[in-house]
Design a protein around this motif. Structure first.
Motif, short mmCIF file in Angstrom:
data_model
loop_
_atom_site.label_atom_id
_atom_site.label_comp_id
_atom_site.label_asym_id
_atom_site.label_seq_id
_atom_site.Cartn_x
_atom_site.Cartn_y
_atom_site.Cartn_z
N GLY A 9 0.81 -1.22 0.00
CA GLY A 9 0.00 0.00 0.00
C GLY A 9 0.84 1.26 0.00
N ALA A 10 2.01 1.23 -0.65
CA ALA A 10 2.97 2.33 -0.57
C ALA A 10 3.20 2.97 -1.92
N ILE A 11 3.23 4.30 -1.93
CA ILE A 11 3.46 5.07 -3.14
C ILE A 11 4.79 5.80 -3.01
N VAL A 12 5.69 5.57 -3.96
CA VAL A 12 7.01 6.20 -3.90
C VAL A 12 6.86 7.71 -4.08
N ILE A 21 1.98 6.11 2.69
CA ILE A 21 0.89 5.16 2.82
C ILE A 21 -0.35 5.90 3.31
N ALA A 22 -1.52 5.32 3.08
CA ALA A 22 -2.77 5.96 3.51
C ALA A 22 -3.70 4.90 4.10
N ILE A 58 -5.79 10.01 5.61
CA ILE A 58 -4.64 10.74 6.13
C ILE A 58 -3.40 9.98 5.69
N ALA A 59 -2.69 10.55 4.74
CA ALA A 59 -1.47 9.92 4.23
C ALA A 59 -0.31 10.19 5.18
N ILE A 60 0.47 9.14 5.43
CA ILE A 60 1.71 9.27 6.19
C ILE A 60 2.84 9.31 5.16
N PRO A 79 -4.94 -0.78 4.32
CA PRO A 79 -4.56 0.31 3.41
C PRO A 79 -5.76 0.82 2.61
N GLY A 80 -5.75 2.10 2.29
CA GLY A 80 -6.70 2.63 1.34
C GLY A 80 -6.28 2.24 -0.06
#
Length: 219
Positions: A9-12, A21-22, A58-60, A79-80
């Motif tokens: 669930g991770a976006i670079v 992550i969100a 809420i993205a971290i 994860p969203g």
């Protein structure tokens, strides 16, 4: 060069080194303890920022790849669906639960749609919006599937997007009860999912023609 890690669930991020992550927060409604937990986890792992997103999450932001598994374990949240060909988000306003302007229980309907469809595979990305009144705070007119509350029920619209080629959704049914709205959305998504297309819903409808789409879906 690093890339997205959908399995985590991770976006670079722009630096190509860190990730965002969100956690999934249906409708953006969150209790204080959960909000505090998100903040504490972000602080523990040295996040660069917390970002409220357009999908009511809420993205971290600014996490290290080696910390991602531990972050999710500490959060204890799902994860969203921020990437991929799926139902990305169901956005909904507070509705009659909280808002004095609302005509319909958009929060209740939104939660039901979120529980059933969030993350479901689709031919293209797909977003749903549910507003409790014509103020349209959940922006149903620029969602693939939108529902707008009125004094008589919900107006259903399809084919909207705010992408590179923006498109306003078209109304296909009016004055629906909650049960009728749920049934209609189910028909639309099932038809689209099995239509053998790779086009986003609005373009798919445009090529088919709205009347033919309504006929085949059964609206």
């Amino acid at each position: 060069m690093k890339d997205n890690l959908p399995e985590k669930g991770a976006i670079v991020q722009r630096d190509r080194e860190t990730y965002a992550i969100a956690p999934h927060l249906p409708g953006g409604v969150v209790d204080p303890d959960t909000l505090i937990k998100i903040g504490e986890v972000a602080k523990k792992y040295g996040a660069a920022a917390l970002k409220a997103t357009s999908a009511q999450r809420i993205a971290i932001v600014g996490l290290k790849e080696e910390d991602l598994d531990s972050v999710w374990a500490d959060l204890g949240m799902k994860p969203g669906a921020a990437i991929g060909l799926c139902v990305r988000s169901v956005k909904f306003c507070p509705g009659t639960t909280f808002c004095k302007q609302a005509k319909q229980d958009s929060l209740g309907l939104g939660l039901k749609l979120d529980e059933k469809y969030h993350g479901m595979s689709m031919p293209s990305k797909l977003k749903i919006g549910v507003s409790g009144c014509p103020n349209s705070c959940a922006e149903p007119a620029i969602k693939d599937v939108g529902l707008m509350g009125t004094a008589k029920g919900y107006n259903l619209m399809v084919g909207g997007s705010a992408a590179a080629v923006p498109r306003l959704a078209q109304v296909v049914a009016k004055d629906l009860s909650e049960a009728e709205a749920l049934e209609a959305v189910d028909k639309i998504l099932n038809f689209y999912k099995n239509a053998g297309t790779k086009k986003r819903l609005g373009k798919f409808i445009e090529d088919m023609g709205l009347d033919e789409f309504k006929k085949q879906v059964g609206l």
